[in-house]
Write a protein that holds these residues in place. Structure first.
Motif, PDB file in Angstrom:
ATOM      1  N   ARG A 173       0.669  -0.772  -0.299  1.00  0.00           N
ATOM      2  CA  ARG A 173      -0.625  -0.299   0.008  1.00  0.00           C
ATOM      3  C   ARG A 173       1.243   1.211   0.363  1.00  0.00           C
ATOM      4  O   ARG A 173       0.569   2.527  -0.429  1.00  0.00           O
ATOM      5  CB  ARG A 173      -0.907   0.020   0.893  1.00  0.00           C
ATOM      6  N   HIS A 174       2.030   1.819   0.892  1.00  0.00           N
ATOM      7  CA  HIS A 174       3.058   2.041   0.923  1.00  0.00           C
ATOM      8  C   HIS A 174       3.215   2.440  -0.830  1.00  0.00           C
ATOM      9  O   HIS A 174       3.503   3.623  -0.741  1.00  0.00           O
ATOM     10  CB  HIS A 174       3.808   2.066   2.061  1.00  0.00           C
ATOM     11  N   ALA A 175       4.203   1.230  -0.905  1.00  0.00           N
ATOM     12  CA  ALA A 175       4.780   1.525  -2.083  1.00  0.00           C
ATOM     13  C   ALA A 175       3.911   2.330  -3.192  1.00  0.00           C
ATOM     14  O   ALA A 175       4.515   3.201  -4.458  1.00  0.00           O
ATOM     15  CB  ALA A 175       5.466   0.520  -2.648  1.00  0.00           C
ATOM     16  N   ALA A 176       2.666   1.818  -3.415  1.00  0.00           N
ATOM     17  CA  ALA A 176       1.788   2.007  -4.568  1.00  0.00           C
ATOM     18  C   ALA A 176       0.561   3.325  -4.746  1.00  0.00           C
ATOM     19  O   ALA A 176       0.447   4.133  -5.531  1.00  0.00           O
ATOM     20  CB  ALA A 176      -0.069   1.053  -4.124  1.00  0.00           C
ATOM     21  N   ALA A 177       1.175   3.834  -3.628  1.00  0.00           N
ATOM     22  CA  ALA A 177       0.678   5.388  -2.790  1.00  0.00           C
ATOM     23  C   ALA A 177       1.949   6.809  -3.336  1.00  0.00           C
ATOM     24  O   ALA A 177       1.655   7.963  -3.730  1.00  0.00           O
ATOM     25  CB  ALA A 177       0.644   5.809  -1.881  1.00  0.00           C
ATOM     26  N   LEU A 178       2.509   5.901  -3.371  1.00  0.00           N
ATOM     27  CA  LEU A 178       4.437   6.889  -4.330  1.00  0.00           C
ATOM     28  C   LEU A 178       3.782   6.886  -6.287  1.00  0.00           C
ATOM     29  O   LEU A 178       3.726   6.044  -6.480  1.00  0.00           O
ATOM     30  CB  LEU A 178       5.173   6.089  -3.922  1.00  0.00           C
ATOM     31  N   PRO A 179       4.800   7.870  -6.365  1.00  0.00           N
ATOM     32  CA  PRO A 179       4.912   8.503  -7.688  1.00  0.00           C
ATOM     33  C   PRO A 179       4.888   7.384  -8.044  1.00  0.00           C
ATOM     34  O   PRO A 179       6.404   6.310  -7.941  1.00  0.00           O
ATOM     35  CB  PRO A 179       5.621   9.801  -7.985  1.00  0.00           C
ATOM     36  N   GLU A 180       4.920   6.684  -9.794  1.00  0.00           N
ATOM     37  CA  GLU A 180       5.167   5.646 -10.086  1.00  0.00           C
ATOM     38  C   GLU A 180       6.780   5.965 -10.510  1.00  0.00           C
ATOM     39  O   GLU A 180       6.918   7.068 -11.617  1.00  0.00           O
ATOM     40  CB  GLU A 180       4.072   5.152 -11.293  1.00  0.00           C
ATOM     41  N   PRO A 181       8.473   5.178 -10.545  1.00  0.00           N
ATOM     42  CA  PRO A 181       9.228   5.606 -10.985  1.00  0.00           C
ATOM     43  C   PRO A 181       8.904   4.901 -12.564  1.00  0.00           C
ATOM     44  O   PRO A 181       7.799   4.164 -13.310  1.00  0.00           O
ATOM     45  CB  PRO A 181       9.653   4.294 -10.631  1.00  0.00           C
ATOM     46  N   PRO A 182       9.858   5.491 -12.973  1.00  0.00           N
ATOM     47  CA  PRO A 182       9.813   5.357 -15.233  1.00  0.00           C
ATOM     48  C   PRO A 182       9.989   3.965 -14.629  1.00  0.00           C
ATOM     49  O   PRO A 182      10.636   3.437 -14.583  1.00  0.00           O
ATOM     50  CB  PRO A 182      11.024   5.950 -15.478  1.00  0.00           C
ATOM     51  N   PRO A 183       9.202   3.158 -16.330  1.00  0.00           N
ATOM     52  CA  PRO A 183       9.819   1.892 -16.318  1.00  0.00           C
ATOM     53  C   PRO A 183      11.165   1.607 -16.550  1.00  0.00           C
ATOM     54  O   PRO A 183      11.240  -0.053 -16.436  1.00  0.00           O
ATOM     55  CB  PRO A 183       8.513   1.797 -17.590  1.00  0.00           C
ATOM     56  N   GLU A 184      12.097   1.772 -17.137  1.00  0.00           N
ATOM     57  CA  GLU A 184      13.276   1.333 -17.549  1.00  0.00           C
ATOM     58  C   GLU A 184      14.088   1.025 -17.075  1.00  0.00           C
ATOM     59  O   GLU A 184      14.467   1.721 -15.755  1.00  0.00           O
ATOM     60  CB  GLU A 184      14.027   2.752 -18.219  1.00  0.00           C
ATOM     61  N   ARG A 185      15.100  -0.057 -17.133  1.00  0.00           N
ATOM     62  CA  ARG A 185      16.036  -0.830 -16.543  1.00  0.00           C
ATOM     63  C   ARG A 185      15.159  -0.822 -15.492  1.00  0.00           C
ATOM     64  O   ARG A 185      16.124  -1.322 -14.560  1.00  0.00           O
ATOM     65  CB  ARG A 185      17.283  -0.186 -16.991  1.00  0.00           C
ATOM     66  N   PRO A 186      14.153  -1.783 -14.508  1.00  0.00           N
ATOM     67  CA  PRO A 186      13.799  -1.904 -13.343  1.00  0.00           C
ATOM     68  C   PRO A 186      14.972  -2.656 -12.752  1.00  0.00           C
ATOM     69  O   PRO A 186      15.400  -4.070 -13.602  1.00  0.00           O
ATOM     70  CB  PRO A 186      12.634  -2.610 -13.896  1.00  0.00           C
ATOM     71  N   VAL A 187      14.798  -2.534 -11.386  1.00  0.00           N
ATOM     72  CA  VAL A 187      15.564  -2.951 -10.430  1.00  0.00           C
ATOM     73  C   VAL A 187      14.802  -4.656 -10.276  1.00  0.00           C
ATOM     74  O   VAL A 187      13.632  -4.711 -10.084  1.00  0.00           O
ATOM     75  CB  VAL A 187      16.462  -2.918  -9.089  1.00  0.00           C
ATOM     76  N   LEU A 188      15.640  -5.744 -10.224  1.00  0.00           N
ATOM     77  CA  LEU A 188      14.558  -7.030 -10.209  1.00  0.00           C
ATOM     78  C   LEU A 188      15.084  -7.451  -9.076  1.00  0.00           C
ATOM     79  O   LEU A 188      15.930  -7.912  -8.554  1.00  0.00           O
ATOM     80  CB  LEU A 188      14.943  -7.922 -11.354  1.00  0.00           C
ATOM     81  N   TRP A 298      21.396   1.881 -10.828  1.00  0.00           N
ATOM     82  CA  TRP A 298      19.854   2.221 -12.264  1.00  0.00           C
ATOM     83  C   TRP A 298      20.402   3.666 -12.523  1.00  0.00           C
ATOM     84  O   TRP A 298      20.430   3.896 -13.726  1.00  0.00           O
ATOM     85  CB  TRP A 298      18.822   2.855 -10.912  1.00  0.00           C
ATOM     86  N   ARG A 299      20.789   4.263 -12.033  1.00  0.00           N
ATOM     87  CA  ARG A 299      21.334   5.908 -12.471  1.00  0.00           C
ATOM     88  C   ARG A 299      22.478   5.674 -13.639  1.00  0.00           C
ATOM     89  O   ARG A 299      22.971   6.541 -13.458  1.00  0.00           O
ATOM     90  CB  ARG A 299      21.420   6.596 -11.316  1.00  0.00           C
TER      91      ARG A 299
END
Ligand code: B12
Length: 301
Positions: A173-188, A298-299
Motif C-alpha cells: 500500500r505504501h509503495a502504491a501510493a508513491l509516484p510511479e517511477p519510470p519503467p526503464e531498466r527496473p531493478v529485479l 540504476w542511475r
C-alpha cells in the motif's frame, strides 16, 4: 486466581528456583501476593512478566534490559498493557525488549492476531518515518522477536504468518501510493529457488520507490534461469537475490544472471549467503546500503 510458589514458577519456566529469586531481587519482578500462611505467591500477571523476561533472555537479550523493557511496557501510561499470557497455555505475548512505542504496538497487535491493527501500525510507521527507518526500528525488531519466540518455544507460527501478511500489505500500500517511477531498466528483486522469505524484498521495493527507482518483484522460489531471462527481457540495471538459508542452486545460478546482458549488476542479500559474496555478486549489509547501491546502478553511476 491461581497463586504459585517459587518452585512452581521455576518448573513452568524450566529454570531453577534460584534464578526466579534472583530475577525478583535484582530486577524487581517479585511475587505480588501472599498465601494464607504469609508466604510469597506469584499471580498469573507476575508469571506472565517472568515468562516474557525468560523468552527475551533466551533470545540473547541482557536480563536487566529485558526486565526493564517488560516492566516499562506494563506500566507505560500511553500504551495499553501487553496481552496477558496464560501459564501453560502456549503463551501468546511477544516481548520486544528495548523497542520503541511503535514496535511494541505492532508486537501487541500481532500477538492478538489483530491483522488490521498490525497493518495500520506498519503503514503509519512507513508514512511517518519512511521505509528505511520503519523497517529497521519498527518492523525488523518485531520480526526478529517472532522468530526468536518460535525458536525458543516452538509456538506462535500463527503470529509469524499474520505479521507477514500485515507487513506485506502495508509495504504494498505504501509503495502504491508513491509516484510511479519510470519503467526503464527496473531493478529485479527475487527470492532464491528454495526461498519462502521475501519480506526484505518488499521493503526494498518500497524504499526504491521512495527514491524514484523502478523495481519488479519476482517473489519467493524464483528459478535462477527465470531470473536471468527476466533480467535480459527488461534490460534490468541490477538484480538482488535474497537467501535466508544457504542454497547451492542459487549460488550456482548467479553466473547465468550476471551474463544476462552486458550492464546488469548482481547483488545478494540475507544470512543465507554467508560472509563472502559469491562470484560476480556484491553483498550490501542492510536495506539502506542495498538501496544506495541499487539506486547508483540504476542511475548508471
Ligand atoms: C517471517 C518469517 C517467515 C515467513 C516468511 C514470509 C515471507 N513472505 O517472507 C514464513 C512463515 C513463510 C516462514 C517460513 C519458514 N521459516 Co521463517 N522466519 C520469518 C522471520 C520471522 C522474519 C524473516 C525476515 O523477513 N527477516 C528479515 C530481517 C528481519 O532479518 P535480519 O536478520 O534482521 O536481517 C539481517 C540482514 O539480513 C540484513 N537485512 C535486513 N533487511 C535487509 C534488507 C536487504 C535488502 C538487505 C540486503 C539486507 C537486509 O540486516 C540484518 C542484520 O544485519 C524470521 C526471523 C528472523 N530473525 O529473520 C524467521 C526465520 C528466517 N525462519 C526460519 C525458518 C527455519 C523457517 C522455516 C524453515 C520454518 C519451517 N520449518 O517451515 C520456513 C522456511 C521455508 C523455506 N523454504 O524457506 C529461521 C531460519 C533459521 C536458519 N537460518 O535456518 C528463522 C531465522 C527463525 C528462527 N529464529 O529460527 N518464515
Amino acid at each position: 486466581m491461581e497463586l504459585l510458589s517459587v518452585g512452581e514458577v521455576a518448573a513452568r519456566l524450566g529454570v531453577s528456583p534460584s534464578a526466579v529469586r534472583v530475577w525478583g531481587t535484582r530486577y524487581g519482578l517479585v511475587a505480588s501476593a501472599r498465601s494464607e500462611g504469609g508466604h510469597r505467591r506469584y499471580t498469573p500477571e507476575d508469571l506472565a512478566l517472568l515468562q516474557a523476561v525468560h523468552e527475551a533472555v533466551l533470545s540473547g537479550t541482557d536480563p536487566a534490559a529485558a526486565a526493564a523493557a517488560v516492566r516499562g511496557i506494563e506500566t507505560a501510561d500511553d500504551v495499553p498493557a501487553l496481552p496477558r499470557r496464560r501459564a501453560g497455555a502456549g503463551g501468546t505475548g511477544l516481548a520486544v525488549p528495548g523497542a520503541g512505542r511503535e514496535a511494541r504496538g505492532l508486537a501487541r497487535a500481532a500477538a492478538r492476531l489483530d491483522e488490521m491493527r498490525a497493518e495500520d501500525a506498519v503503514l503509519a510507521a512507513l508514512r511517518e518515518r519512511g521505509t528505511l527507518d520503519a523497517w529497521d526500528d519498527v518492523v525488523r525488531p518485531v520480526l526478529i522477536a517472532a522468530g526468536a519466540h518460535w525458536a525458543a518455544t516452538g509456538s506462535g507460527i500463527e503470529i509469524e504468518h499474520l505479521l507477514t501478511q500485515a507487513v506485506t500489505t502495508a509495504l504494498i500500500r505504501h509503495a502504491a501510493a508513491l509516484p510511479e517511477p519510470p519503467p526503464e531498466r527496473p531493478v529485479l528483486l527475487a527470492g532464491g529457488p528454495q526461498e519462502e522469505h521475501v519480506l526484505p524484498l518488499y521493503a526494498a521495493r518500497a524504499a526504491l520507490a521512495e527514491h524514484g527507482v523502478p523495481s519488479r518483484l519476482l517473489g519467493p522460489r524464483t528459478p535462477m534461469a527465470a531470473l536471468a531471462t527476466a533480467a535480459r527481457r527488461t534490460r534490468s540495471a541490477a538484480v538482488l537475490v535474497w537467501l535466508s538459508r544457504p542454497d547451492e542452486a542459487a549460488a550456482d545460478g548467479l553466473a547465468e544472471v550476471a551474463a544476462a546482458h552486458r550492464r546488469v549488476r548482481v547483488l545478494v542479500g540475507g544470512p543465507g549467503w554467508g560472509d563472502v559474496a559469491p562470484g560476480p555478486a556484491t553483498a550490501p549489509a542492510d536495506l539502506a546500503e542495498a538501496v544506495t547501491v541499487l539506486d547508483r546502478h540504476w542511475r548508471g553511476r
